[in-house]
Design a protein around this motif. Sequence first.
Motif, PDB file in Angstrom:
ATOM      1  N   ALA A   1     -46.181  60.370 -40.799  1.00 36.63           N
ATOM      2  CA  ALA A   1     -46.429  58.928 -40.813  1.00 36.63           C
ATOM      3  C   ALA A   1     -47.890  58.619 -41.078  1.00 36.63           C
ATOM      4  O   ALA A   1     -48.212  57.617 -41.736  1.00 36.63           O
ATOM      5  CB  ALA A   1     -46.002  58.322 -39.485  1.00 36.63           C
ATOM      6  N   LEU A   2     -48.777  59.472 -40.611  1.00 36.31           N
ATOM      7  CA  LEU A   2     -50.204  59.248 -40.817  1.00 36.31           C
ATOM      8  C   LEU A   2     -50.603  59.366 -42.284  1.00 36.31           C
ATOM      9  O   LEU A   2     -51.577  58.756 -42.715  1.00 36.31           O
ATOM     10  CB  LEU A   2     -51.012  60.254 -39.989  1.00 36.31           C
ATOM     11  CG  LEU A   2     -51.230  59.901 -38.519  1.00 36.31           C
ATOM     12  CD1 LEU A   2     -51.905  61.053 -37.805  1.00 36.31           C
ATOM     13  CD2 LEU A   2     -52.059  58.633 -38.397  1.00 36.31           C
ATOM     14  N   GLU A   3     -49.852  60.146 -43.053  1.00 33.38           N
ATOM     15  CA  GLU A   3     -50.212  60.352 -44.457  1.00 33.38           C
ATOM     16  C   GLU A   3     -50.179  59.044 -45.243  1.00 33.38           C
ATOM     17  O   GLU A   3     -50.956  58.875 -46.189  1.00 33.38           O
ATOM     18  CB  GLU A   3     -49.255  61.373 -45.088  1.00 33.38           C
ATOM     19  CG  GLU A   3     -49.411  62.777 -44.521  1.00 33.38           C
ATOM     20  CD  GLU A   3     -48.419  63.752 -45.131  1.00 33.38           C
ATOM     21  OE1 GLU A   3     -47.590  63.300 -45.966  1.00 33.38           O
ATOM     22  OE2 GLU A   3     -48.458  64.943 -44.764  1.00 33.38           O
ATOM     23  N   GLY A   4     -49.321  58.117 -44.865  1.00 29.32           N
ATOM     24  CA  GLY A   4     -49.254  56.849 -45.582  1.00 29.32           C
ATOM     25  C   GLY A   4     -50.112  55.759 -44.969  1.00 29.32           C
ATOM     26  O   GLY A   4     -50.072  54.605 -45.434  1.00 29.32           O
ATOM     27  N   MET A   5     -50.874  56.089 -43.940  1.00 31.22           N
ATOM     28  CA  MET A   5     -51.690  55.087 -43.257  1.00 31.22           C
ATOM     29  C   MET A   5     -53.090  55.055 -43.851  1.00 31.22           C
ATOM     30  O   MET A   5     -53.726  56.100 -44.004  1.00 31.22           O
ATOM     31  CB  MET A   5     -51.762  55.413 -41.757  1.00 31.22           C
ATOM     32  CG  MET A   5     -52.417  54.321 -40.911  1.00 31.22           C
ATOM     33  SD  MET A   5     -52.482  54.788 -39.142  1.00 31.22           S
ATOM     34  CE  MET A   5     -50.741  54.868 -38.731  1.00 31.22           C
ATOM     35  N   PRO A   6     -53.603  53.887 -44.248  1.00 36.59           N
ATOM     36  CA  PRO A   6     -54.956  53.822 -44.813  1.00 36.59           C
ATOM     37  C   PRO A   6     -56.004  54.219 -43.786  1.00 36.59           C
ATOM     38  O   PRO A   6     -55.794  54.093 -42.578  1.00 36.59           O
ATOM     39  CB  PRO A   6     -55.105  52.351 -45.217  1.00 36.59           C
ATOM     40  CG  PRO A   6     -54.134  51.616 -44.353  1.00 36.59           C
ATOM     41  CD  PRO A   6     -52.986  52.549 -44.155  1.00 36.59           C
ATOM     42  N   ASN A   7     -57.143  54.697 -44.279  1.00 34.32           N
ATOM     43  CA  ASN A   7     -58.226  55.089 -43.382  1.00 34.32           C
ATOM     44  C   ASN A   7     -58.715  53.874 -42.591  1.00 34.32           C
ATOM     45  O   ASN A   7     -58.955  52.800 -43.149  1.00 34.32           O
ATOM     46  CB  ASN A   7     -59.384  55.689 -44.179  1.00 34.32           C
ATOM     47  CG  ASN A   7     -59.018  57.029 -44.784  1.00 34.32           C
ATOM     48  OD1 ASN A   7     -58.215  57.780 -44.202  1.00 34.32           O
ATOM     49  ND2 ASN A   7     -59.567  57.346 -45.941  1.00 34.32           N
ATOM     50  N   SER A   8     -58.835  54.070 -41.287  1.00 31.55           N
ATOM     51  CA  SER A   8     -59.265  52.989 -40.408  1.00 31.55           C
ATOM     52  C   SER A   8     -59.586  53.600 -39.049  1.00 31.55           C
ATOM     53  O   SER A   8     -59.204  54.739 -38.761  1.00 31.55           O
ATOM     54  CB  SER A   8     -58.149  51.941 -40.253  1.00 31.55           C
ATOM     55  OG  SER A   8     -57.033  52.515 -39.579  1.00 31.55           O
TER      56      SER A   8
ATOM     57  N   TYR B   1     -58.162  52.839 -36.389  1.00 30.92           N
ATOM     58  CA  TYR B   1     -56.867  53.044 -35.744  1.00 30.92           C
ATOM     59  C   TYR B   1     -56.279  54.390 -36.146  1.00 30.92           C
ATOM     60  O   TYR B   1     -55.793  55.147 -35.296  1.00 30.92           O
ATOM     61  CB  TYR B   1     -55.912  51.909 -36.131  1.00 30.92           C
ATOM     62  CG  TYR B   1     -54.598  51.926 -35.371  1.00 30.92           C
ATOM     63  CD1 TYR B   1     -54.486  51.273 -34.145  1.00 30.92           C
ATOM     64  CD2 TYR B   1     -53.483  52.584 -35.872  1.00 30.92           C
ATOM     65  CE1 TYR B   1     -53.286  51.274 -33.442  1.00 30.92           C
ATOM     66  CE2 TYR B   1     -52.277  52.595 -35.172  1.00 30.92           C
ATOM     67  CZ  TYR B   1     -52.186  51.936 -33.960  1.00 30.92           C
ATOM     68  OH  TYR B   1     -50.994  51.949 -33.267  1.00 30.92           O
ATOM     69  N   LYS B   2     -56.333  54.710 -37.449  1.00 32.89           N
ATOM     70  CA  LYS B   2     -55.823  56.005 -37.911  1.00 32.89           C
ATOM     71  C   LYS B   2     -56.612  57.136 -37.270  1.00 32.89           C
ATOM     72  O   LYS B   2     -56.034  58.148 -36.860  1.00 32.89           O
ATOM     73  CB  LYS B   2     -55.896  56.088 -39.433  1.00 32.89           C
ATOM     74  CG  LYS B   2     -55.384  57.416 -39.986  1.00 32.89           C
ATOM     75  CD  LYS B   2     -55.441  57.452 -41.507  1.00 32.89           C
ATOM     76  CE  LYS B   2     -54.910  58.773 -42.050  1.00 32.89           C
ATOM     77  NZ  LYS B   2     -54.928  58.810 -43.532  1.00 32.89           N
ATOM     78  N   ALA B   3     -57.926  56.973 -37.185  1.00 37.85           N
ATOM     79  CA  ALA B   3     -58.762  58.010 -36.585  1.00 37.85           C
ATOM     80  C   ALA B   3     -58.379  58.235 -35.122  1.00 37.85           C
ATOM     81  O   ALA B   3     -58.383  59.370 -34.629  1.00 37.85           O
ATOM     82  CB  ALA B   3     -60.238  57.618 -36.689  1.00 37.85           C
ATOM     83  N   TYR B   4     -58.012  57.165 -34.429  1.00 37.52           N
ATOM     84  CA  TYR B   4     -57.602  57.295 -33.032  1.00 37.52           C
ATOM     85  C   TYR B   4     -56.306  58.089 -32.924  1.00 37.52           C
ATOM     86  O   TYR B   4     -56.188  58.982 -32.080  1.00 37.52           O
ATOM     87  CB  TYR B   4     -57.429  55.903 -32.409  1.00 37.52           C
ATOM     88  CG  TYR B   4     -56.910  55.950 -30.993  1.00 37.52           C
ATOM     89  CD1 TYR B   4     -57.764  56.221 -29.923  1.00 37.52           C
ATOM     90  CD2 TYR B   4     -55.557  55.720 -30.719  1.00 37.52           C
ATOM     91  CE1 TYR B   4     -57.283  56.269 -28.623  1.00 37.52           C
ATOM     92  CE2 TYR B   4     -55.073  55.769 -29.416  1.00 37.52           C
ATOM     93  CZ  TYR B   4     -55.938  56.046 -28.381  1.00 37.52           C
ATOM     94  OH  TYR B   4     -55.462  56.101 -27.087  1.00 37.52           O
ATOM     95  N   VAL B   5     -55.326  57.786 -33.778  1.00 33.81           N
ATOM     96  CA  VAL B   5     -54.052  58.503 -33.734  1.00 33.81           C
ATOM     97  C   VAL B   5     -54.272  59.976 -34.083  1.00 33.81           C
ATOM     98  O   VAL B   5     -53.664  60.871 -33.484  1.00 33.81           O
ATOM     99  CB  VAL B   5     -53.024  57.854 -34.676  1.00 33.81           C
ATOM    100  CG1 VAL B   5     -51.710  58.638 -34.662  1.00 33.81           C
ATOM    101  CG2 VAL B   5     -52.760  56.402 -34.275  1.00 33.81           C
ATOM    102  N   GLU B   6     -55.131  60.240 -35.058  1.00 34.01           N
ATOM    103  CA  GLU B   6     -55.450  61.630 -35.411  1.00 34.01           C
ATOM    104  C   GLU B   6     -56.071  62.355 -34.223  1.00 34.01           C
ATOM    105  O   GLU B   6     -55.809  63.540 -33.988  1.00 34.01           O
ATOM    106  CB  GLU B   6     -56.377  61.653 -36.616  1.00 34.01           C
ATOM    107  CG  GLU B   6     -55.711  61.229 -37.912  1.00 34.01           C
ATOM    108  CD  GLU B   6     -56.686  61.137 -39.071  1.00 34.01           C
ATOM    109  OE1 GLU B   6     -56.253  61.318 -40.218  1.00 34.01           O
ATOM    110  OE2 GLU B   6     -57.896  60.895 -38.816  1.00 34.01           O
TER     111      GLU B   6
END
Length: 216
Positions: A195-202, A204-209
């Motif tokens: 799911a993260l692969e389709g998420m733009p850099n942000s 929020y994405k960094a937090y999930v990573e």
Amino acid sequence: LSYAVQPRPEGIAQAFLVGEAFVGRDRCALILGDNILYGRMDLDHIGEEFERGDGAVIFGYPVQDPGRYGIVEFGPDGEVLSLEEKPEKPRTNLAVPGIYLYDGDVVERTRALEPSDRGELEITDLNLSYLRDGKLRAHRLGRGIAWLDTGTQESLLEAANFIATVEHRQGLKISCLEEIALRRGYLSRRELRGALEGMPNSPYKAYVEQILAEEA
């Protein structure tokens, strides 16, 4: 996501008629979109209790100005003694926030309601129908719970500032769905990584990573 639209503002309880195809005869929860509850609620315990019987469950939250809210009075075992909408002389200071649990009879009970003087199907009338049958219970929300109503511009700003302060101080996101799904086993690490692969850099994405890395 699938959803149904309420065509006209004809009461909170109308949600069960609009969403009848989703609810059917199942137990369900109704949560108002402009209410935010933050803190540790023992929902697992409440849910287990709810699953063991029928009826409805509401909550009581202490407020300074109870005359502005629907007010609940309940006994030591959670049985509801009275329920009043914006009373002039409140019996308690426990307001009813916008989260409710209902059994499989909720659609039929809603269908039997008469519109109020303002032409709406009132959620209080629905709860009173359970109360009359001795099937309404309540739980008090403790001091560690913050209830925020974001129905006005000012209250929305207050809620945003509250959430921003908590997240900044703790370094944790509030109600990050990906984190919740991972920790409760709804998503595997592999599914979340996909799911993260389709998420733009942000941020929020960094937090999930970061959550994924910590769970490794």
